[in-house]
Design a protein around this motif. Structure first.
Motif, mmCIF file in Angstrom:
data_model
loop_
_atom_site.group_PDB
_atom_site.id
_atom_site.type_symbol
_atom_site.label_atom_id
_atom_site.label_comp_id
_atom_site.label_asym_id
_atom_site.label_seq_id
_atom_site.Cartn_x
_atom_site.Cartn_y
_atom_site.Cartn_z
ATOM 1 N N ALA A 196 -17.491 11.958 -7.433
ATOM 2 C CA ALA A 196 -17.926 13.154 -8.164
ATOM 3 C C ALA A 196 -16.785 13.732 -8.986
ATOM 4 N N PHE A 197 -15.597 13.791 -8.410
ATOM 5 C CA PHE A 197 -14.438 14.310 -9.137
ATOM 6 C C PHE A 197 -14.138 13.426 -10.346
ATOM 7 N N ALA A 198 -14.150 12.103 -10.149
ATOM 8 C CA ALA A 198 -13.875 11.179 -11.253
ATOM 9 C C ALA A 198 -14.915 11.336 -12.363
ATOM 10 N N ALA A 199 -16.177 11.469 -11.995
ATOM 11 C CA ALA A 199 -17.224 11.641 -13.002
ATOM 12 C C ALA A 199 -16.993 12.914 -13.802
ATOM 13 N N ALA A 200 -16.640 14.001 -13.121
ATOM 14 C CA ALA A 200 -16.385 15.267 -13.811
ATOM 15 C C ALA A 200 -15.165 15.160 -14.720
ATOM 16 N N VAL A 201 -14.108 14.541 -14.227
ATOM 17 C CA VAL A 201 -12.872 14.407 -15.004
ATOM 18 C C VAL A 201 -13.109 13.581 -16.259
ATOM 19 N N THR A 229 -29.613 17.142 -17.269
ATOM 20 C CA THR A 229 -28.296 17.085 -17.926
ATOM 21 C C THR A 229 -27.177 17.753 -17.147
ATOM 22 N N ASP A 230 -27.510 18.591 -16.173
ATOM 23 C CA ASP A 230 -26.479 19.386 -15.498
ATOM 24 C C ASP A 230 -26.214 18.989 -14.056
ATOM 25 N N VAL A 231 -26.922 17.998 -13.541
ATOM 26 C CA VAL A 231 -26.770 17.601 -12.142
ATOM 27 C C VAL A 231 -26.407 16.125 -12.085
ATOM 28 N N ALA A 232 -25.383 15.809 -11.313
ATOM 29 C CA ALA A 232 -25.009 14.416 -11.070
ATOM 30 C C ALA A 232 -25.006 14.185 -9.571
ATOM 31 N N VAL A 233 -25.606 13.100 -9.136
ATOM 32 C CA VAL A 233 -25.610 12.733 -7.726
ATOM 33 C C VAL A 233 -24.615 11.596 -7.561
ATOM 34 N N CYS A 234 -23.642 11.798 -6.696
ATOM 35 C CA CYS A 234 -22.559 10.823 -6.524
ATOM 36 C C CYS A 234 -22.430 10.429 -5.064
ATOM 37 N N CYS A 235 -21.771 9.318 -4.841
ATOM 38 C CA CYS A 235 -21.516 8.825 -3.482
ATOM 39 C C CYS A 235 -20.146 9.310 -3.019
ATOM 40 N N GLY A 236 -20.041 10.573 -2.726
ATOM 41 C CA GLY A 236 -18.787 11.105 -2.206
ATOM 42 C C GLY A 236 -18.032 11.944 -3.215
ATOM 43 N N GLN A 237 -17.091 12.712 -2.696
ATOM 44 C CA GLN A 237 -16.335 13.664 -3.497
ATOM 45 C C GLN A 237 -15.432 12.971 -4.512
ATOM 46 N N THR A 238 -14.822 11.852 -4.144
ATOM 47 C CA THR A 238 -13.909 11.173 -5.074
ATOM 48 C C THR A 238 -14.663 10.702 -6.307
ATOM 49 N N PRO A 258 -1.334 22.123 -2.220
ATOM 50 C CA PRO A 258 -1.484 20.671 -2.186
ATOM 51 C C PRO A 258 -2.882 20.276 -2.663
ATOM 52 N N SER A 259 -2.965 19.189 -3.404
ATOM 53 C CA SER A 259 -4.260 18.712 -3.873
ATOM 54 C C SER A 259 -4.562 17.360 -3.234
ATOM 55 N N TYR A 260 -5.809 16.975 -3.290
ATOM 56 C CA TYR A 260 -6.237 15.697 -2.723
ATOM 57 C C TYR A 260 -5.546 14.572 -3.485
ATOM 58 N N GLU A 261 -5.193 13.524 -2.777
ATOM 59 C CA GLU A 261 -4.321 12.496 -3.327
ATOM 60 C C GLU A 261 -4.881 11.705 -4.511
ATOM 61 N N THR A 262 -6.174 11.664 -4.698
ATOM 62 C CA THR A 262 -6.723 10.889 -5.815
ATOM 63 C C THR A 262 -6.786 11.683 -7.117
ATOM 64 N N TYR A 263 -6.624 13.008 -7.053
ATOM 65 C CA TYR A 263 -6.814 13.840 -8.239
ATOM 66 C C TYR A 263 -5.848 13.471 -9.361
ATOM 67 N N LEU A 320 -11.669 24.404 -12.924
ATOM 68 C CA LEU A 320 -12.563 23.791 -11.966
ATOM 69 C C LEU A 320 -11.884 23.894 -10.613
ATOM 70 N N PHE A 321 -12.436 24.700 -9.708
ATOM 71 C CA PHE A 321 -11.864 24.853 -8.390
ATOM 72 C C PHE A 321 -12.528 23.865 -7.453
ATOM 73 N N VAL A 322 -11.736 22.984 -6.865
ATOM 74 C CA VAL A 322 -12.260 21.967 -5.972
ATOM 75 C C VAL A 322 -11.407 21.933 -4.714
ATOM 76 N N ASN A 323 -12.067 21.929 -3.558
ATOM 77 C CA ASN A 323 -11.383 21.719 -2.281
ATOM 78 C C ASN A 323 -10.193 22.627 -2.056
ATOM 79 N N ILE A 324 -10.335 23.890 -2.321
ATOM 80 C CA ILE A 324 -9.236 24.799 -2.043
ATOM 81 C C ILE A 324 -9.542 25.480 -0.711
ATOM 82 N N HIS A 325 -8.791 25.108 0.307
ATOM 83 C CA HIS A 325 -8.977 25.666 1.644
ATOM 84 C C HIS A 325 -7.697 26.400 2.022
#
Length: 186
Positions: free
Chosen positions: A98-103, A87-96, A118-123, A158-163
């Motif tokens: 995975a982000f969409a699934a979480a959202v 129930t707590d793990v999702a395997v996705c084909c790429g970050q986009t 700045p955030s990634y353009e698809t967010y 949810l912290f994602v891609n903060i560099h």
């Protein structure tokens, strides 16, 4: 086609990456830095494995439960977290993806979602398609983030891609503040 699109989808514009790729293709002697194209051939053993899988009709989606089990064990061993692989793990084909699934899993229509610029353009588009309301916030404005968390104690982050230089020390300070106030963060 336009009649079939949702009102949200009709507001989308081409991504910056897409625009830069088209520009690079239209110019002579350019190097496209907008996308990650390998500048080397794929290794022979990878190509051979792909051809072998095609020739043997090995073409079904794979079950990922073994991988989910393995990831749950890693989370326990490395981080001390009890993760349910079912129930707590999702395997996705790429970050986009995975982000969409979480959202789509956690956002309800009308939820305000903080995006650190700045955030990634698809967010932003993904959040809007899920019915959320994107709220842009400078990543250096930690005081505003803490005030927001204190005023909204049920808020989860949810912290994602903060560099950003110095993020780790600032995130540690934020995490300590969250612990002191009982705010949950993800």
């Amino acid at each position: 086609m336009d009649k079939k699109l949702s009102s949200v989808a009709k507001t989308f514009t081409p991504s910056t990456i897409q625009e830069l790729s088209h520009l690079a293709q239209s110019c002579q002697d350019t190097i496209n830095l907008a996308e990650g194209f390998p500048d080397f051939p794929a290794p022979s053993h990878i190509k051979d494995a792909a051809v072998s899988a095609i020739n043997s009709d090995f073409n079904q989606y794979r079950h990922v439960q073994g991988l989910c089990d393995h990831l749950a064990r890693i989370m326990k061993e490395m981080h001390g977290l009890d993760v349910d692989p079912a129930t707590d793990v999702a395997v996705c084909c790429g970050q986009t993806e995975a982000f969409a699934a979480a959202v789509f899993a956690v956002i309800d229509p009308g939820d305000e979602i903080v995006l650190f610029d700045p955030s990634y353009e698809t967010y932003e588009g993904c959040i809007r398609m899920a019915g959320g309301i994107p709220v842009s916030l400078s990543v250096v404005n930690w005081r505003a983030i803490i005030c927001c968390l204190i005023l909204n104690p049920g808020l989860a982050l949810l912290f994602v891609n903060i560099h950003v230089k110095g993020f780790k020390s600032t995130a540690k300070m934020l995490a300590e503040k969250m612990v002191l106030t009982g705010i949950r963060g993800t």
